[in-house]
Write a protein that holds these residues in place. Sequence first.
Motif, PDB file in Angstrom:
ATOM      1  N   LYS A 210       5.375  45.483  64.171  1.00 42.60           N
ATOM      2  CA  LYS A 210       6.258  45.053  63.082  1.00 42.60           C
ATOM      3  C   LYS A 210       5.809  43.705  62.517  1.00 42.60           C
ATOM      4  O   LYS A 210       5.799  42.697  63.220  1.00 42.60           O
ATOM      5  CB  LYS A 210       7.695  44.967  63.602  1.00 42.60           C
ATOM      6  CG  LYS A 210       8.239  46.324  64.028  1.00 42.60           C
ATOM      7  CD  LYS A 210       9.650  46.266  64.551  1.00 42.60           C
ATOM      8  CE  LYS A 210       9.688  45.800  65.999  1.00 42.60           C
ATOM      9  NZ  LYS A 210      10.990  46.040  66.649  1.00 42.60           N
ATOM     10  N   PHE A 211       5.411  43.720  61.267  1.00 40.08           N
ATOM     11  CA  PHE A 211       5.051  42.486  60.562  1.00 40.08           C
ATOM     12  C   PHE A 211       6.256  42.049  59.729  1.00 40.08           C
ATOM     13  O   PHE A 211       6.905  42.877  59.095  1.00 40.08           O
ATOM     14  CB  PHE A 211       3.865  42.742  59.622  1.00 40.08           C
ATOM     15  CG  PHE A 211       2.522  42.760  60.319  1.00 40.08           C
ATOM     16  CD1 PHE A 211       2.237  43.693  61.303  1.00 40.08           C
ATOM     17  CD2 PHE A 211       1.536  41.827  59.974  1.00 40.08           C
ATOM     18  CE1 PHE A 211       0.998  43.715  61.937  1.00 40.08           C
ATOM     19  CE2 PHE A 211       0.294  41.837  60.605  1.00 40.08           C
ATOM     20  CZ  PHE A 211       0.026  42.782  61.585  1.00 40.08           C
ATOM     21  N   LYS A 212       6.533  40.758  59.748  1.00 34.11           N
ATOM     22  CA  LYS A 212       7.701  40.265  59.000  1.00 34.11           C
ATOM     23  C   LYS A 212       7.439  40.319  57.503  1.00 34.11           C
ATOM     24  O   LYS A 212       6.414  39.838  57.012  1.00 34.11           O
ATOM     25  CB  LYS A 212       8.012  38.821  59.415  1.00 34.11           C
ATOM     26  CG  LYS A 212       9.012  38.769  60.540  1.00 34.11           C
ATOM     27  CD  LYS A 212       9.451  37.337  60.795  1.00 34.11           C
ATOM     28  CE  LYS A 212       9.557  37.123  62.307  1.00 34.11           C
ATOM     29  NZ  LYS A 212       8.984  35.845  62.723  1.00 34.11           N
ATOM     30  N   HIS A 213       8.400  40.896  56.806  1.00 34.01           N
ATOM     31  CA  HIS A 213       8.303  41.042  55.361  1.00 34.01           C
ATOM     32  C   HIS A 213       9.630  40.582  54.799  1.00 34.01           C
ATOM     33  O   HIS A 213      10.641  40.585  55.506  1.00 34.01           O
ATOM     34  CB  HIS A 213       8.027  42.526  55.033  1.00 34.01           C
ATOM     35  CG  HIS A 213       7.889  42.817  53.568  1.00 34.01           C
ATOM     36  ND1 HIS A 213       8.939  43.196  52.784  1.00 34.01           N
ATOM     37  CD2 HIS A 213       6.800  42.780  52.756  1.00 34.01           C
ATOM     38  CE1 HIS A 213       8.517  43.389  51.534  1.00 34.01           C
ATOM     39  NE2 HIS A 213       7.204  43.148  51.499  1.00 34.01           N
ATOM     40  N   ARG A 214       9.631  40.217  53.513  1.00 36.75           N
ATOM     41  CA  ARG A 214      10.880  39.706  52.942  1.00 36.75           C
ATOM     42  C   ARG A 214      12.021  40.724  53.004  1.00 36.75           C
ATOM     43  O   ARG A 214      13.185  40.376  53.065  1.00 36.75           O
ATOM     44  CB  ARG A 214      10.651  39.231  51.505  1.00 36.75           C
ATOM     45  CG  ARG A 214      10.155  40.319  50.589  1.00 36.75           C
ATOM     46  CD  ARG A 214       9.733  39.771  49.231  1.00 36.75           C
ATOM     47  NE  ARG A 214       8.874  40.719  48.547  1.00 36.75           N
ATOM     48  CZ  ARG A 214       9.330  41.746  47.814  1.00 36.75           C
ATOM     49  NH1 ARG A 214      10.609  41.970  47.682  1.00 36.75           N
ATOM     50  NH2 ARG A 214       8.478  42.563  47.220  1.00 36.75           N
TER      51      ARG A 214
ATOM     52  N   VAL B 180       6.235  48.174  59.214  1.00 41.10           N
ATOM     53  CA  VAL B 180       5.708  48.787  60.447  1.00 41.10           C
ATOM     54  C   VAL B 180       4.311  49.314  60.188  1.00 41.10           C
ATOM     55  O   VAL B 180       4.106  50.130  59.300  1.00 41.10           O
ATOM     56  CB  VAL B 180       6.627  49.936  60.895  1.00 41.10           C
ATOM     57  CG1 VAL B 180       6.076  50.574  62.157  1.00 41.10           C
ATOM     58  CG2 VAL B 180       8.036  49.426  61.117  1.00 41.10           C
ATOM     59  N   ILE B 181       3.363  48.838  60.962  1.00 45.57           N
ATOM     60  CA  ILE B 181       2.016  49.375  60.809  1.00 45.57           C
ATOM     61  C   ILE B 181       1.642  50.143  62.079  1.00 45.57           C
ATOM     62  O   ILE B 181       2.101  49.850  63.173  1.00 45.57           O
ATOM     63  CB  ILE B 181       0.975  48.273  60.498  1.00 45.57           C
ATOM     64  CG1 ILE B 181       0.825  47.316  61.684  1.00 45.57           C
ATOM     65  CG2 ILE B 181       1.310  47.520  59.234  1.00 45.57           C
ATOM     66  CD1 ILE B 181      -0.365  47.597  62.495  1.00 45.57           C
TER      67      ILE B 181
ATOM     68  N   GLU C  54       3.953  38.579  57.861  1.00 46.73           N
ATOM     69  CA  GLU C  54       3.528  37.679  58.931  1.00 46.73           C
ATOM     70  C   GLU C  54       3.154  38.452  60.178  1.00 46.73           C
ATOM     71  O   GLU C  54       3.894  39.298  60.657  1.00 46.73           O
ATOM     72  CB  GLU C  54       4.671  36.704  59.250  1.00 46.73           C
ATOM     73  CG  GLU C  54       4.249  35.619  60.235  1.00 46.73           C
ATOM     74  CD  GLU C  54       5.434  34.764  60.662  1.00 46.73           C
ATOM     75  OE1 GLU C  54       6.184  34.310  59.771  1.00 46.73           O
ATOM     76  OE2 GLU C  54       5.613  34.574  61.883  1.00 46.73           O
ATOM     77  N   ASN C  55       1.967  38.134  60.667  1.00 49.15           N
ATOM     78  CA  ASN C  55       1.481  38.745  61.910  1.00 49.15           C
ATOM     79  C   ASN C  55       2.335  38.211  63.056  1.00 49.15           C
ATOM     80  O   ASN C  55       2.379  37.011  63.293  1.00 49.15           O
ATOM     81  CB  ASN C  55       0.006  38.352  62.090  1.00 49.15           C
ATOM     82  CG  ASN C  55      -0.617  39.024  63.304  1.00 49.15           C
ATOM     83  OD1 ASN C  55       0.044  39.237  64.307  1.00 49.15           O
ATOM     84  ND2 ASN C  55      -1.898  39.345  63.198  1.00 49.15           N
TER      85      ASN C  55
ATOM     86  N   GLY D 183       1.005  34.767  63.886  1.00 47.77           N
ATOM     87  CA  GLY D 183       1.767  33.992  62.900  1.00 47.77           C
ATOM     88  C   GLY D 183       1.067  33.871  61.553  1.00 47.77           C
ATOM     89  O   GLY D 183       1.597  33.267  60.616  1.00 47.77           O
ATOM     90  N   ASP D 184      -0.123  34.474  61.464  1.00 45.89           N
ATOM     91  CA  ASP D 184      -0.851  34.418  60.184  1.00 45.89           C
ATOM     92  C   ASP D 184      -0.070  35.125  59.083  1.00 45.89           C
ATOM     93  O   ASP D 184       0.574  36.140  59.317  1.00 45.89           O
ATOM     94  CB  ASP D 184      -2.205  35.130  60.321  1.00 45.89           C
ATOM     95  CG  ASP D 184      -3.146  34.373  61.246  1.00 45.89           C
ATOM     96  OD1 ASP D 184      -2.850  33.194  61.543  1.00 45.89           O
ATOM     97  OD2 ASP D 184      -4.152  34.982  61.674  1.00 45.89           O
ATOM     98  N   LYS D 185      -0.180  34.565  57.887  1.00 45.05           N
ATOM     99  CA  LYS D 185       0.399  35.242  56.721  1.00 45.05           C
ATOM    100  C   LYS D 185      -0.728  36.020  56.050  1.00 45.05           C
ATOM    101  O   LYS D 185      -1.781  35.459  55.742  1.00 45.05           O
ATOM    102  CB  LYS D 185       0.957  34.209  55.730  1.00 45.05           C
ATOM    103  CG  LYS D 185       2.064  33.341  56.295  1.00 45.05           C
ATOM    104  CD  LYS D 185       3.405  33.810  55.800  1.00 45.05           C
ATOM    105  CE  LYS D 185       4.520  32.787  55.976  1.00 45.05           C
ATOM    106  NZ  LYS D 185       4.655  32.217  57.330  1.00 45.05           N
TER     107      LYS D 185
END
Length: 955
Positions: free
Chosen positions: A214-218, A223-224, A290-291, A295-297
């Motif tokens: 799960k990558f954070k999105h607005r 989900v990848i 966000e990874n 934490g990378d964007k």
Amino acid sequence: MRQERNHRESRYNSVVRKWHDLFIKKGIYEGNVDFEKDKFFVNFPYPYINGYLHLGHAYTSMKADFISRLKRKLGFNVLYPQGFHATGQPIIAAADRVREGEEKQIEILKKMGIENVEEFKDPLKWIEFFSEKAYEHLNLLGYGIDWRRKFITTYLNPAYDKFIRWQYKKLYDKGLVYKGSHPVVYCPKDKHAIGDHDRAEGEGVVPEKVVMIKFKHRKGSLVIMTYRPETLWGVTNIWINPSAVYVVYDVGDEKLIISRDVVENFKFQEIEGRVLEEIKGEELILDEVENPITGDKVPILPAKFVDSTVGSGIVMSVPSHAPYDYVALRDLEKDERYREVVERLKMISLIEVRGYGEFPAKEIVERMEIKSQDEKEKLDKATKEIYKVEFHQGVLKDLFGIFAGLYVKDAKDKIIRFIKEKGVGFEFYILPEVVICRCLSKGVVKILHDQWFIKYSDKNWKDKVHEHIDKMEFYPESIKKVFHDTVDWLEDWVFTRERGLGTRFPYDESKIIESLSDSTIYMAYYTIAKYLENPKKYGIDISKIKDSFFDYVFLGLGNLREVAKENGLDERVLERIREEFLYWYKGGFDLRISGKDLIKNHLTMMLFHHVAIFPEGFLPKSIGVNGFVMVDGEKMSKSKGNFYTLKDAYEIFGAEETRFALLYAGNIGIDDPNFETKIIKDIREKLVWFENYVKKYYGKGREDVKEIDLWLMVKIKHLTDLFIENGENLMTRDAVKYGFFEMQNALKWYLRRTGNNIHEETFKVFVEQQLHILSCIIPHYAQELWNIIGNETLLPIERFIEIQEISDSHEILEFEEYLQNLLDDAKELLMLMERKGNKVNKIYMVVGDEWKYLVYDLVKGAKNMKEVMEKAKEEGFYGIDPKTFSDFVNKSFGKIKKSPFEYLERDKEIEWLFESKEFLERELNIKVEIKEEKNVKDAKSSRSLPYKPAFVVVD
RNA sequence: GCAGGGGUCGCCAAGCCUGGUCAACGGCGCUGGCCUUAGGAGCCAGUCCCUUUGUGGGUUCGUGGGUUCAAAUCCCACCCCCUGCACCA
């Protein structure tokens, strides 16, 4: 005659019927407790009876039949029972198809010669019909089975049903079965799991585990899906399919962003939720996410290769280690809209691997000259290659922190656990390929609950099985390792089904125990089936039988009086049943013989269950495994027209011929044996010849004993030993070779050598031993001839003739070999002479002088030439001129070293050679004179070697 | 992908684990001969190449290396083929 279209029935079929009926009637195949004798319990897996038995069944079971006969003739008390298997779904499914009027199914039945197809709407009809046919057909081929122990499985047999229920209660009590859930390929329309056999497409496809991250999105969590969670550290961007539709999927505590196409899949895997909104793929492009680990964007970018129906419909991009990603980014750079973003992305090197630099994906793409992401084939190959080397040889670099320095293959599971623990990802199942159900709907992965498992993963259990396997015998020996491997490989097994025939699981009566799971310890049931399958005869009321009965009989629990009372049994009957089990199952069954396909499932499961249920001392002793029978070098199949049922074989080839050819088709072992239809005729003719010869000459012949008679006796003993030895090891092809073909060759040589002037007693022994041997192979032919030559006894229960050791047997065997060599050499010479046009009227066979034989012994015992010469010198060269002597040694040293003769003495050689003079003359069609070298003047005579007489031709 | 098995003289197929006796068992096929009215069957001989009025030589056991006095047989690498991978008997 020749115009007959159908095969004429074998002349021996009537012989088979006659004797088989008698053998059955006399009960010679019945195994009864006899403490005076050692027991031998052999069995063959009960066949599933949804059709006729075929040559494949016959091949393997014939080995069981053979060994049962051989062991009986060696003095063992033999038990060879046979039951039939009805548990499972195929019969029900087939009956359903009949009911639905499916033409293919009806056609199949009609081809089997069934007229009243209607009746086969009922699955019970199938069981009744085909088990009866199986019984009939096995009898046609004269199987020596103790039919009192015949049974079928499922609730249709209440005794067996109780036995299975008892077993599963035991397993439950021992904590070896449990309730759980597991993923299956599932048909949403039919609402059940789709096994391989009911798929229209996608055979062999199984759910594959992937990781969702799960990558954070607005708008929530994007989900990848990935196969390679370790590359999460090197993500530069996310890929979506711009033309697909994505949704915000509210699962309660969070909102997932996934492809619309996969929402159903998520539901089947119990990620319940509702769709809040739909987003077009293109709208997500250039959003940042966000990874969760680094934490990378990273930006979201479009890619054509993303399949919106697989996983979550979103993947991550790791251009340093994934060729697809690298190429897609390179393609995207050409696009004005994204150039700037793409140029800013930096590849991250994650894995150190031999043969590659920092960015393996880049390297391989360049090396393979992949132009764009449209070159799917090349890219797939590149991806596979990179994945393979990185997985096996790749080491994680420093940026992995606690995982740094680990091999990818070792780190993978640790990383998955790490991701799960951090709550940033979860495991998910996908179908790597499309599966289409027979009903034409698309299969999904579903997590099934309320499933019951057998806990084969239990370490302790596995260890015990391993331990026991080490104590077992396997035929061939090499499969022991396969069993060990299988024990390690076997995982928990779902053993309950919603539908099908069988026994209900005692702890969940709505479920049926599936077929592999109900056939694990039934070999023990055979020992007592005699009673439970004929209850009235023993005053048994099956409905009164309780678990305590099985506890007492199989495990010795409880006391006789109480158990008998509780189960409504006569104490003596119960005692006898217990005794029967103890007798036959002591040390386990002796041999189970099966096709190789059962190693990885049934046979190994059988071992697991035995180890779990029975105490030490009652565990299986040995297992033999066969390949799949071929017919004339081709796999047997209905379409090729080389498919034979037992009945076909009986009618076309004949029962005895089939038995013979099956045993001769192959030895035990996983190689596929070959049943050759053309040798049927050969076999038959050989049998006819022998029969006729015996009828003519048995009980006749001379009384004085010659060397050649002794030779035949030695051969009989030798070949009998080989027959028994190979037979006991289930090397039936070799056993038949020695026990019949070589026996017959020996007889032929004997007749040639004696010019049909046979020795009565020797020939009698030959015939009788040959029939003893044949009674393991073709018992009815053997019995018939046994009878004809005046024996009243039943051959299958007679013992082999014990042939006494003959004192100079080696010498005798060597002489015959010597004689054959001599004959060959002489023939060759005469042929050459003839070709040259030389007339030859007589041949002298000149045996070398004694000193040559002394040299022979010297050379045999010496290391080198020098040693020979030194020793000879001590003896004064045996009175021979030293020059002649050394010339001879020089010339013959190598030949003598290779010579096979060790026991034959010179004077015996000469004596027997004189005896064989007539034979040689007959064979060579020329006058022969035996001479000694010292008596012959001719120069050629000096060419004689020990055990190689010189030839001097005379015109 | 994982696991297991295998590539031998036309075909099938031994042998290889326990290196030499292996040109390599055996069966089939093929060739020649005998027998037979004929065919079949049976019997005899041959069937890698060369050589030979007699027991000889050469080159072979998927490919390429290696170990050894000696390899089809042991070791390494490679190529190719088959089977199984489960909820199904």
